[in-house]
Design a protein around this motif. Structure first.
Motif, mmCIF file in Angstrom:
data_model
loop_
_atom_site.group_PDB
_atom_site.id
_atom_site.type_symbol
_atom_site.label_atom_id
_atom_site.label_comp_id
_atom_site.label_asym_id
_atom_site.label_seq_id
_atom_site.Cartn_x
_atom_site.Cartn_y
_atom_site.Cartn_z
ATOM 1 N N SER A 172 35.896 55.837 21.092
ATOM 2 C CA SER A 172 35.906 55.937 19.633
ATOM 3 C C SER A 172 35.749 54.568 18.978
ATOM 4 O O SER A 172 35.011 54.428 17.994
ATOM 5 C CB SER A 172 37.197 56.606 19.155
ATOM 6 O OG SER A 172 38.327 55.814 19.475
ATOM 7 N N LEU A 173 36.410 53.552 19.523
ATOM 8 C CA LEU A 173 36.318 52.223 18.905
ATOM 9 C C LEU A 173 34.982 51.550 19.203
ATOM 10 O O LEU A 173 34.464 50.803 18.367
ATOM 11 C CB LEU A 173 37.484 51.346 19.364
ATOM 12 C CG LEU A 173 38.871 51.853 18.922
ATOM 13 C CD1 LEU A 173 39.951 50.859 19.302
ATOM 14 C CD2 LEU A 173 38.909 52.128 17.424
ATOM 15 N N LEU A 174 34.411 51.811 20.385
ATOM 16 C CA LEU A 174 33.058 51.313 20.648
ATOM 17 C C LEU A 174 32.060 51.973 19.696
ATOM 18 O O LEU A 174 31.157 51.312 19.162
ATOM 19 C CB LEU A 174 32.662 51.593 22.099
ATOM 20 C CG LEU A 174 33.264 50.706 23.178
ATOM 21 C CD1 LEU A 174 32.821 51.176 24.557
ATOM 22 C CD2 LEU A 174 32.855 49.250 22.975
ATOM 23 N N CYS A 175 32.232 53.261 19.480
ATOM 24 C CA CYS A 175 31.357 53.989 18.559
ATOM 25 C C CYS A 175 31.495 53.439 17.147
ATOM 26 O O CYS A 175 30.497 53.250 16.430
ATOM 27 C CB CYS A 175 31.689 55.476 18.609
ATOM 28 S SG CYS A 175 30.725 56.489 17.470
ATOM 29 N N ALA A 176 32.731 53.180 16.723
ATOM 30 C CA ALA A 176 32.952 52.641 15.376
ATOM 31 C C ALA A 176 32.331 51.263 15.219
ATOM 32 O O ALA A 176 31.805 50.924 14.149
ATOM 33 C CB ALA A 176 34.453 52.587 15.086
ATOM 34 N N ASN B 137 43.108 50.935 13.918
ATOM 35 C CA ASN B 137 44.397 51.600 14.087
ATOM 36 C C ASN B 137 44.416 52.965 13.386
ATOM 37 O O ASN B 137 44.932 53.947 13.932
ATOM 38 C CB ASN B 137 45.517 50.705 13.547
ATOM 39 C CG ASN B 137 45.632 49.424 14.333
ATOM 40 O OD1 ASN B 137 45.684 49.438 15.558
ATOM 41 N ND2 ASN B 137 45.640 48.300 13.639
ATOM 42 N N GLN B 138 43.848 53.031 12.191
ATOM 43 C CA GLN B 138 43.756 54.316 11.507
ATOM 44 C C GLN B 138 42.857 55.271 12.285
ATOM 45 O O GLN B 138 43.131 56.477 12.360
ATOM 46 C CB GLN B 138 43.215 54.121 10.091
ATOM 47 C CG GLN B 138 43.118 55.396 9.269
ATOM 48 C CD GLN B 138 44.477 56.037 9.041
ATOM 49 O OE1 GLN B 138 45.452 55.357 8.765
ATOM 50 N NE2 GLN B 138 44.537 57.355 9.165
ATOM 51 N N GLU B 139 41.806 54.748 12.877
ATOM 52 C CA GLU B 139 40.900 55.581 13.665
ATOM 53 C C GLU B 139 41.634 56.177 14.866
ATOM 54 O O GLU B 139 41.472 57.358 15.192
ATOM 55 C CB GLU B 139 39.698 54.766 14.127
ATOM 56 C CG GLU B 139 38.581 55.587 14.731
ATOM 57 C CD GLU B 139 37.987 56.587 13.745
ATOM 58 O OE1 GLU B 139 37.580 57.666 14.210
ATOM 59 O OE2 GLU B 139 37.943 56.314 12.529
ATOM 60 N N LEU B 140 42.460 55.374 15.530
ATOM 61 C CA LEU B 140 43.208 55.883 16.681
ATOM 62 C C LEU B 140 44.219 56.940 16.258
ATOM 63 O O LEU B 140 44.427 57.942 16.966
ATOM 64 C CB LEU B 140 43.916 54.736 17.398
ATOM 65 C CG LEU B 140 43.037 53.787 18.215
ATOM 66 C CD1 LEU B 140 43.897 52.767 18.942
ATOM 67 C CD2 LEU B 140 42.185 54.552 19.221
ATOM 68 N N MET B 141 44.863 56.747 15.110
ATOM 69 C CA MET B 141 45.811 57.753 14.638
ATOM 70 C C MET B 141 45.095 59.076 14.347
ATOM 71 O O MET B 141 45.598 60.156 14.670
ATOM 72 C CB MET B 141 46.551 57.241 13.404
ATOM 73 C CG MET B 141 47.595 56.190 13.718
ATOM 74 S SD MET B 141 48.735 55.846 12.347
ATOM 75 C CE MET B 141 47.704 54.849 11.303
#
Length: 551
Positions: A285-289, A305-309
């Protein structure tokens, strides 16, 4: 009492940008929703699940990730990276085990974001990311050989690599020419579709520039392949297996939420799979973001951090509806950006589009040949892998090559969890060796008074480099009365390094030699004071700068 750890405030991006939504977001969401439909079904099937599990995940997780996430344009849903892990969990623990593991992974993801660990996920070495990504791509392609060739294999395929190869070899004679033709046609169409209307078009230039051609070019390749080849197989009555013949039916509505049975004894063996799902979901998800940030630099950068939540809440909700793990998806996110998306509204529309198609056109999906979905996944696997990195390996260090190739081989042969664990251990070991090699102890270049011997410490004095300080006592001349260590190039000191300095001080004391430290930085000085070494050495033995004159 105050909470002892800093936490991240829950601030979904949509809350601040929803006023900026435009009709382009609606159009982008419709486009991505159509693209997501075949991919969601294909990813679910490749994971050993029914197509409905992929559709439910695209709807439920897709809505939540866009509503609650920290990115303007990221699209969430089932992803190819999960196929191998999910298949293994389902085979060992069944569907209830997958739901419990996904629920646990969702909780871990939420906590990672809440405790502000989003930035740490970015520190996973790129060699490990490339290694397991390429390994997953190989396993995805291998998992589709059965349907791509139309092999008559009874039951489910085994999860183990060598068992899969043995099964495929044993049933190789049952291949279906019609299925192979559809699979090859699907891959060829997906590869050629972007080139039909590009600058170097394969079509007559006058037609390629026409309004009709421009309209057709906006259709997503996977959807075109799915519709055309399904219609062809149906019209010619090709003897191939379809979604309907294998799974019977696709539900016309979302299932009712149901809490899976969770007990400590049943959850214990799922801890490692849940950790794997959480780590993989966070990385993907963070690589995609980050890819989205590069493609749309005019938009605000994502909040990791918001993305992980949001990913955590989505993965907690998906199994309650019978879904599978979800994460950010690069292909659909890129499609979303190129279609004109600027706010998370596009992601919400994408999920609602999948829901609408599921409610209205579920019976039509039963005619989709499995070979076509296999072709889509083979093409996804090819684009997913960074194969050029293997050709570039000769330009990098032995350590980089070992980590990348080792992670790749372990992912393919053993397990993604084992691959990431051993890859991280190798990366840490090589990092320690490299940092210890960079640490230097050299004689001082300054002219010192008689009876004074000086040395300069450069680099990081930590547990991997203490041996060079431990050997320093043997280098002291017999007539030396004072040893001065110049620490202005010592960038970091840990407790093992401090213990080595203490042992050096004690060895010198036994010989009647004084130890003086010059130009100590704040980090090292703070540690020395907190550990009592500064008091033991004496404040008078700390100099603000190196004594003597340059030679």
């Amino acid at each position: 009492m105050a909470w002892p750890l800093p936490t991240h405030p829950f601030r979904p991006r949509l809350r601040t940008v929803w006023r900026e939504a435009r009709w382009s977001d609606v159009g982008a969401g419709l486009t991505v929703g159509v693209v997501a439909l075949p991919l969601a079904m294909a990813f679910a099937m490749a994971s050993g699940l029914a197509p409905a599990a992929g559709l439910v995940t695209a709807i439920v997780a897709g809505v939540l990730i866009s509503l609650l996430g920290g990115s303007n344009v990221q699209i969430g849903g089932p992803a190819g990276a999960f196929i191998v892990v999910v298949y293994g969990i389902v085979e060992r623990h069944g569907l209830p085990g997958l739901w419990v593991a996904t629920l646990m992974a969702g909780g871990l993801l939420f906590l990672m974001g809440w405790f502000r660990l989003g930035a740490l996920v970015r520190h996973v070495p790129v060699a490990i990311v490339i290694g397991f990504t390429n390994g997953i791509a190989v396993l995805i392609a291998l998992s589709q050989v059965r349907d791509f060739l139309g092999l008559q294999v009874p039951g489910k395929m085994p999860a183990d690599l060598f068992a899969q190869l043995a099964t495929l070899a044993r049933h190789a004679g049952s291949w279906n020419p019609a299925a192979l033709g559809l699979g090859l046609g699907c891959v060829a169409l997906l590869a050629l579709w972007p080139r039909l209307f590009g600058e170097r078009t394969l079509l007559p230039s006058e037609f390629a520039r026409s309004n009709a051609a421009r309209s057709v070019s906006r259709l997503p390749g996977p959807v075109v392949a799915l519709v055309m080849l399904t219609a062809l197989a149906t019209a010619l009555h090709l003897p191939v297996e379809t979604l309907g013949t294998r799974f019977g039916s696709i539900p016309h509505a979302l299932p009712s939420p149901a809490w899976p049975a969770i007990g400590w004894e049943s959850a214990k063996p799922l801890i490692i799979p849940a950790l794997t799902l959480a780590l993989l979901g966070a990385i993907e998800s963070l690589l995609c973001a980050r890819v989205a940030d590069k493609l749309a630099p005019e938009l605000p950068r994502h909040d990791p951090n918001q993305e992980l939540m949001a990913q955590g809440l989505a993965n907690m909700a998906s199994p309650l509806m019978g879904g599978m793990p979800a994460t950010g998806t690069i292909a659909r996110t890129v499609t979303n950006i190129r279609a004109g998306a600027r706010t998370p509204v596009a992601g919400v529309v994408h999920a609602l589009t999948v829901l609408a198609v599921m409610l209205v056109a579920a019976p039509l999906a039963l005619h989709v040949p499995l070979a076509v979905l296999a072709g889509i996944l083979v093409f996804v696997a090819w684009n997913m892998g960074e194969w050029h990195e293997f050709a570039r390996l000769r330009h990098f260090t032995v350590q980089y090559r070992t980590v990348l190739v080792g992670t790749f081989v372990l992912t393919v042969v053993f397990d993604l969890t084992v691959a990431v664990e051993i890859g991280l251990v190798l990366a840490c070991a090589f990092f320690i060796v490299r940092m210890s090699q960079l640490f230097r102890v050299s004689p001082s270049s300054r002219h010192l008074p008689e009876g004074v011997q000086g040395f300069e410490l450069m680099g990081s004095l930590f547990f991997g480099s203490v041996v060079k300080v431990e050997a320093l006592a043997a280098a002291i001349a017999p007539d030396t009365q004072t040893v001065v260590l110049d620490l202005h190039r010592l960038v970091q000191l840990d407790t093992s390094g401090l213990e080595a300095l203490r042992e050096l001080h004690q060895a010198l004391q036994r010989r009647g030699v004084a130890l003086v430290l010059a130009d100590v930085n704040e980090q090292a000085l703070s540690l020395m004071r907190r550990a009592g070494f500064a008091a033991e050495l004496g404040e008078a033995n700390f100099l603000p700068k190196m004594m003597g004159s340059p030679v």
